[in-house]
Design an enzyme around this catalytic site. Structure first.
Site, PDB file in Angstrom:
ATOM      1  N   SER A 269       0.822  -1.205   0.000  1.00 42.91           N
ATOM      2  CA  SER A 269       0.000   0.000   0.000  1.00 42.91           C
ATOM      3  C   SER A 269       0.860   1.259   0.000  1.00 42.91           C
ATOM      4  CB  SER A 269      -0.958  -0.046   1.190  1.00 42.91           C
ATOM      5  OG  SER A 269      -1.870   1.012   1.128  1.00 42.91           O
TER       6      SER A 269
ATOM      7  N   ASP B 280      -3.342   6.437  -3.270  1.00 43.98           N
ATOM      8  CA  ASP B 280      -2.084   5.916  -2.753  1.00 43.98           C
ATOM      9  C   ASP B 280      -1.590   4.855  -3.749  1.00 43.98           C
ATOM     10  OD1 ASP B 280      -3.966   3.959  -2.135  1.00 43.98           O
ATOM     11  OD2 ASP B 280      -3.051   3.450  -0.218  1.00 43.98           O
TER      12      ASP B 280
ATOM     13  N   ASP C  23      -1.459   1.671  -4.148  1.00 45.40           N
ATOM     14  CA  ASP C  23      -2.268   0.530  -4.597  1.00 45.40           C
ATOM     15  C   ASP C  23      -3.704   0.949  -4.889  1.00 45.40           C
ATOM     16  OD1 ASP C  23      -2.893   0.848  -1.875  1.00 45.40           O
ATOM     17  OD2 ASP C  23      -3.365  -1.277  -1.615  1.00 45.40           O
TER      18      ASP C  23
ATOM     19  N   ASP D 204      -6.218   2.059  -3.234  1.00 45.71           N
ATOM     20  CA  ASP D 204      -7.405   1.771  -2.423  1.00 45.71           C
ATOM     21  C   ASP D 204      -7.791   2.976  -1.563  1.00 45.71           C
ATOM     22  OD1 ASP D 204      -5.339   1.529  -0.573  1.00 45.71           O
ATOM     23  OD2 ASP D 204      -6.087  -0.330   0.315  1.00 45.71           O
TER      24      ASP D 204
END
Length: 573
Positions: A149, A305, A307, A309
């Site tokens: 992440s 961000d 990734d 999500d």
């Protein structure tokens, strides 16, 4: 060097499939670096409700290919034991743009297919919400996404979704951890992906899968508010992550034509060269996207961000500057906007104990149901799924750390659908000649100006146990405000000021919540990972008709400063 450690290292080296981590270990052995080696072999990288996350490096305490293979063998064994048709329903695997993510994802696929489990593996990097979407879309037994992440570049992680499409919660985390422990002492099943494909155990997810997710956003019932999109312009950054292609595509589908991507941060890059800490909440992380927005005089500066999500946004102010919205502000704007359009049977919204209480007040005023869970999307989604009823369907959930779920296409936070929803919300406001700031002020005037703050206190080795101290001597007032109720989530008990009690329907957790007069609140939460405690504060200022936003905010900030100082002073040091 003790013989037990030497034995552990040699066993590890025999199984480690990665020449680079083998070489790192061998160098440490040659240099007799016992301190580093002891740390690497002091235990196992813990598998918990967020799966695995740690720094990439050799040994069982690091993120590396052998740890990923052992983890996957444990997960596979657990799935086969728990879910009848796990082998045929299979597992979907995706991965982000970090340096090792491709190898980790491919290793996981090789282990699962060797265990007879069908794997659907993305042909290229994928945003985390696509994998969560895929679990439901394919009715898979589980999902794996290899991502760290928004952590710094040296990290990687391995996140697991259960068959319901949400992140795993107890008892699955400890059940999987026990199987990993067992798998780590066995030889790990493994076949090449070519062989897996020949055995019809491997299915590659190509462009059509990505298109299905894209189409899902385009046709999502909660994203059908087609106000004139022309007035909305936005700068966007993927923060060296995997979001750009999909973010630009879903915005285009929704009719937003003035979208300016930050070129320097558009492509996936595991080194994150232009940002020290690729988390939109960190100081400086939004600098380039705000500069891009200024260049085009755009209404919004938006970020995902790495990734994709999570979603962050800075909004142009009347002074032509840009100001970040907090997660709580975006959350309440979404809640109010989505509820104002939602059908009567879809009015279930959710938030977490440490997020602002404002969403629950807005929901109540709009005849909607708001539930509150422990921190984390694993709880928001699993509880949301359980609370859904035919006449009360899930609509929206958020947590203050920039996570939002709009509609029920993905049972996890999704920064891509949130990006579209926020642009649509701004388009609707523009048709009424309003800004985001006007809308927030309207909400604050109705429900009070809510200000939230978070403070971490580092504990000295000799600091008394603060949780125990507060349990033994419950405060009757904090900062001069009377405590109206105290929640102890470890005991699942709420105690009111008159001594009466009520049971709290939340999983047991080491958290204390104090509700005070005037709507103020303090939450004390010892950190599970570090020698510190976190305190979350909320103050509410009533706005009078003559109040300006600035005046209410100034009062709230002064109240907050006094509140924090008085509370911190009352804690044992």
């Amino acid at each position: 060097m003790n013989t037990h450690l030497q034995h552990q290292i040699h066993q590890w080296l025999q199984q480690d499939p990665d020449p680079s981590t083998q070489a790192q270990l061998q160098t440490l052995l040659d240099n007799q670096d016992e301190t580093a080696l002891t740390a690497m072999f002091s235990g196992r990288l813990a598998f918990g409700t967020a799966g695995l996350r740690g720094e990439v490096g050799p040994g069982p305490m690091g993120m590396n290919r052998l740890v990923v293979r052992q983890t996957t063998a444990g997960l596979g064994a657990y799935l086969l034991a728990q879910i009848n048709d796990a082998a045929s329903r299979g597992v979907i695997i995706g991965y982000d743009g970090r340096h090792d993510s491709y190898a980790f994802a491919h290793d996981a696929a090789s282990v699962l297919t060797a265990m007879g489990i069908t794997v659907r593996l993305t042909t290229r990097v994928a945003a985390t919400p696509l994998v969560a979407f895929g679990v439901k879309h394919f009715n898979a037994a589980a999902g794996i996404v290899v991502t760290a992440s928004h952590n710094p570049p040296q990290y990687n992680g391995y996140k697991v979704y259960w068959e319901n499409g949400a992140q795993i919660i107890p008892p699955h985390d400890s059940g999987i951890a026990a199987q990993i422990q067992h798998a780590a002492s066995q030889s790990i099943p493994f076949i090449s992906l070519d062989d897996a494909q020949k055995q019809a155990k491997l299915i590659w997810l190509e462009d059509d899968f990505y298109h299905t997710y894209r189409e899902g956003i385009h046709t999502s019932s909660v994203l059908q508010q087609h106000a004139n999109t022309q007035p909305v312009s936005l700068a966007y950054t993927a923060m060296h992550g995997v979001g750009a292609d999909m973010a630009e595509a879903v915005l285009k589908d929704a009719g937003f034509t003035q979208v300016y991507s930050v070129a320097a941060q558009r492509e996936p890059d595991g080194d994150f060269p232009t940002v020290n800490f690729p988390n939109p909440e960190e100081k400086g992380a939004m600098d380039l996207v705000i500069a891009e927005a200024k260049k085009h005089q755009a209404m919004l500066a938006c970020a995902n961000d790495p990734d994709a999500d999570r979603f962050a946004v800075a909004v142009r102010t009347a002074e032509n500057d840009y100001k970040m919205l907090t997660g709580d502000q975006v959350g309440v704007l979404f809640g109010e906007y989505l509820l104002s359009h939602a059908p009567a049977h879809q009015r279930l919204v959710g938030t977490t104990i440490v997020s602002s209480s404002l969403l629950s007040k807005v929901a109540q005023s709009m005849q909607a149901t708001c539930y509150t869970t422990l921190t984390g999307f694993k709880w928001l989604m699993n509880v949301g799924i359980n609370k859904c009823e035919a006449d009360n369907q899930f609509l929206f959930a958020y947590e203050e750390a920039l996570g939002y779920t709009v509609g029920s296409m993905v049972w996890d936070k999704d920064g891509l659908s949130a990006l579209v929803a926020f642009a649509q919300l701004c388009a609707e406001l523009a048709t009424k000649n309003q800004t985001v700031w006007d809308k927030l002020e309207q909400i604050y005037r109705q429900h009070g100006f809510h200000l939230n703050a978070q403070v971490s206190i580092a504990l000295k080795p000799d600091t008394p146990n603060i949780g125990e101290h507060l349990r033994q001597q419950p405060p009757v007032s904090i900062a001069g405000l009377a405590v109206t109720s105290s929640d102890d989530l470890r005991q699942s008990l709420r105690t009111f000021s008159d001594g009466s009690t009520a049971v709290i329907d939340l999983p047991k957790s080491d958290v204390l919540i104090y509700c005070l007069e005037n709507g103020a609140r303090v939450i004390v939460r010892p950190s599970g990972t570090e020698p510190k405690i976190k305190c979350y504060y909320e103050v509410v200022e009533t706005m009078t008709t003559t109040d300006t936003w600035a005046a209410a905010q100034q009062r709230a900030e002064q109240t907050m400063d006094k509140f924090i100082k008085a509370h911190q002073a009352s804690l044992p040091s």
